[in-house]
Scaffold this motif. Structure first.
Motif, PDB file in Angstrom:
ATOM      1  N   LYS A 109      44.276  62.057  46.333  1.00 15.64           N
ATOM      2  CA  LYS A 109      43.012  61.478  45.872  1.00 15.64           C
ATOM      3  C   LYS A 109      41.828  62.442  45.952  1.00 15.64           C
ATOM      4  CE  LYS A 109      45.022  57.598  45.072  1.00 15.64           C
ATOM      5  NZ  LYS A 109      45.268  57.212  43.656  1.00 15.64           N
ATOM      6  N   ASP A 168      36.653  61.193  32.088  1.00 19.75           N
ATOM      7  CA  ASP A 168      36.613  59.732  32.026  1.00 19.75           C
ATOM      8  C   ASP A 168      37.937  59.246  31.439  1.00 19.75           C
ATOM      9  OD1 ASP A 168      36.121  56.999  31.490  1.00 19.75           O
ATOM     10  OD2 ASP A 168      33.992  57.386  31.163  1.00 19.75           O
ATOM     11  N   TYR A 169      38.583  58.321  32.119  1.00 19.73           N
ATOM     12  CA  TYR A 169      39.889  57.826  31.650  1.00 19.73           C
ATOM     13  C   TYR A 169      39.780  57.082  30.327  1.00 19.73           C
ATOM     14  CZ  TYR A 169      38.660  53.091  33.209  1.00 19.73           C
ATOM     15  OH  TYR A 169      38.065  51.866  33.353  1.00 19.73           O
ATOM     16  N   GLU A 181      42.214  64.006  26.199  1.00 21.59           N
ATOM     17  CA  GLU A 181      41.918  64.689  27.445  1.00 21.59           C
ATOM     18  C   GLU A 181      40.907  65.808  27.204  1.00 21.59           C
ATOM     19  OE1 GLU A 181      45.272  66.591  25.331  1.00 21.59           O
ATOM     20  OE2 GLU A 181      45.007  64.566  26.165  1.00 21.59           O
ATOM     21  N   ALA A 234      45.901  56.389  33.662  1.00 25.91           N
ATOM     22  CA  ALA A 234      45.325  57.591  34.266  1.00 25.91           C
ATOM     23  C   ALA A 234      45.009  57.357  35.734  1.00 25.91           C
ATOM     24  CB  ALA A 234      44.064  58.004  33.512  1.00 25.91           C
ATOM     25  N   THR A 235      45.217  58.380  36.542  1.00 22.56           N
ATOM     26  CA  THR A 235      44.877  58.318  37.965  1.00 22.56           C
ATOM     27  C   THR A 235      43.722  59.273  38.245  1.00 22.56           C
ATOM     28  OG1 THR A 235      46.538  60.020  38.469  1.00 22.56           O
ATOM     29  CG2 THR A 235      47.224  57.713  38.635  1.00 22.56           C
ATOM     30  N   GLY A 236      42.905  58.925  39.224  1.00 26.15           N
ATOM     31  CA  GLY A 236      41.712  59.713  39.511  1.00 26.15           C
ATOM     32  C   GLY A 236      41.764  60.392  40.857  1.00 26.15           C
ATOM     33  N   THR A 282      34.566  61.786  39.983  1.00 26.51           N
ATOM     34  CA  THR A 282      35.996  61.492  39.894  1.00 26.51           C
ATOM     35  C   THR A 282      36.574  62.106  38.628  1.00 26.51           C
ATOM     36  OG1 THR A 282      35.735  59.413  41.095  1.00 26.51           O
ATOM     37  CG2 THR A 282      37.741  59.686  39.780  1.00 26.51           C
ATOM     38  N   TYR A 289      40.028  62.614  36.229  1.00 23.60           N
ATOM     39  CA  TYR A 289      41.216  61.823  35.926  1.00 23.60           C
ATOM     40  C   TYR A 289      42.327  62.706  35.360  1.00 23.60           C
ATOM     41  CZ  TYR A 289      38.281  57.747  36.631  1.00 23.60           C
ATOM     42  OH  TYR A 289      37.451  56.812  37.185  1.00 23.60           O
ATOM     43  N   THR A 307      44.504  60.147  30.242  1.00 27.11           N
ATOM     44  CA  THR A 307      43.538  59.146  29.778  1.00 27.11           C
ATOM     45  C   THR A 307      44.240  57.804  29.617  1.00 27.11           C
ATOM     46  OG1 THR A 307      43.980  59.744  27.461  1.00 27.11           O
ATOM     47  CG2 THR A 307      42.150  60.868  28.550  1.00 27.11           C
TER      48      THR A 307
END
Length: 410
Positions: A164, A113-114, A119, A195-197, A186, A188, A191
């Protein structure tokens, strides 16, 4: 046989027995911990990488000269992949960013979870424009492999976008979502708001990281689909038919060089070579500790034999008197054997305590695991056996001393 007279005799001459007991204690403590370390290192060096057949897997690192544009590099990568696939005996080929145990590769921080403060951990990152699941022979335990249309072409010079989709190893998936399925969730990178997922589409049982760390991060890896180009070179992993690796390596190299109109720098290496190189220090440490253990055993045997021989020489008259009074050879033999068993037992007890203390120090300083009880038990049995066998020769000679000769000696 009375134990009290033997104990009384030992207490009157404490120095020799004390030195032997200390030698046994120190040897046992070192031997148990050394063999425990050897066992751990061998287990680590034999850890499965996740590849179906390491003996048939190898890779090329290729850099083509005189290629100025990223488009030329991408076209060359596609051409070289086709050349390698056409080599007889090649089961599968994949462009890949790094190889297991190669000690060269990238890692990234990951989180479930971002919005997390920190992390969840770190993972070794594999990018591939082809199916690593097929080429490495990875075992899918959940989900699926990437589809061809899901693999983007990524210019490393201009495109920093993260794919992605992602495939995780089972240990990493369990760390992120304990007790739950990871497919469809998803993950990530990092954080916070930046953050990208990426969506998890599959989970493989195992894939060793490039650095093969000793902790669980050694099998915390992820795969992302990307045909990377523009970095100046490419890496290709190949799996050959069983028993055909050396021939395929030679023919694949010749085919690559023949297909290129420009000079190239080409390096080839097997996964078996990477495993040997990665664990070379662990193997050397294991052999060094085994050598030290053998030397300790020899020194301990020599010490017990020497001390037993000295005691026999010092007690020749006492032995002769006992023989003259009717003591049998078996009584003399039993006396010296029991005496050495008592000394060895004192050393074993001290060695067990010292071994536990030494292991506690190693656990706190070097993050080793606790010393299993069987190592101490086995060590105790070994040193009891050494004590009996080492004392048997001098004791047998003592039992054979003539009463007449012994009582006349000074």
């Amino acid at each position: 046989m009375e134990i009290r007279p033997i104990l009384s005799a030992l207490l009157r001459n404490k120095t020799g027995p004390l030195l032997v007991a200390m030698q046994v204690a120190l040897s046992l403590a070192i031997l148990a911990n050394a063999l425990h370390i050897v066992s751990e290192r061998r287990e680590v060096a034999a850890r499965p990488s996740g590849l179906l057949d390491e003996a048939s897997t190898f890779y090329f690192s290729v850099r083509n000269l005189n290629q100025d544009t990223p488009e030329q590099m991408l076209a060359t990568i596609k051409r070289e992949l086709e050349v390698l696939r056409a080599v007889p005996g090649v089961v599968s080929v994949a462009q890949v960013s790094q190889m297991p145990m190669s000690q060269s590769g990238g890692t990234t921080s990951v989180a479930a979870d971002y919005r997390q403060q920190r992390e969840s951990g770190y993972a070794s990152t594999y990018f591939s424009g082809d199916s690593l699941v097929k080429t490495f022979g990875l075992k899918l335990v959940e989900g699926r492999d990437f589809l061809p249309q899901e693999v983007p072409e990524v210019n490393e010079q201009t495109n920093a976008e993260v794919p992605k989709l992602v495939i995780l190893t089972k240990p990493l998936a369990d760390k992120l979502w304990p007790g739950a399925s990871a497919v469809g969730k998803t993950m990530y990178f990092g954080t916070g708001d930046g953050a990208t997922g990426a969506q998890v589409v599959g989970v493989v049982e195992r894939l060793m990281s490039a650095h093969a760390e000793l902790s669980d991060t050694g099998i915390s890896s992820l795969i992302m689909p990307a045909r990377q180009y523009g970095g100046g070179g490419a890496m290709y992993a190949l799996r050959s038919e069983a028993g055909q690796r050396d021939r395929v390596m030679q023919e694949a190299e010749q085919a690559l060089r023949k297909s290129s109109a420009t000079p190239m720098i080409l390096r080839i290496k097997t996964v078996e070579d990477d495993r040997k190189d990665r664990y070379r220090a662990d193997t050397a440490l294991s052999w060094m500790l085994v050598t030290v253990s053998v030397l300790l055993l020899l020194i301990t045997c020599s010490g017990i034999v020497g001390m037993a021989s000295l005691w026999v020489n010092q007690r020749r008259k006492q032995i002769g008197v006992r023989r003259a009074l009717g003591a049998r050879k078996l009584d003399i033999l039993r006396y010296f054997i029991l005496e050495n068993v008592m000394i060895t037992s004192a050393g074993v007890l001290g060695g067990v305590l010292l071994g536990v203390g030494l292991n506690a120090l190693l656990v706190s300083r070097l993050e080793m695991s606790r010393l299993p009880l069987p190592y101490l038990v086995a060590g105790a049995v070994v040193f009891w056996a050494i004590g009996i066998l080492s004392a048997y020769g001098p004791a047998w000679r003592a039992a054979g001393i003539s009463p007449a000769l012994a009582t006349r000696s000074t």
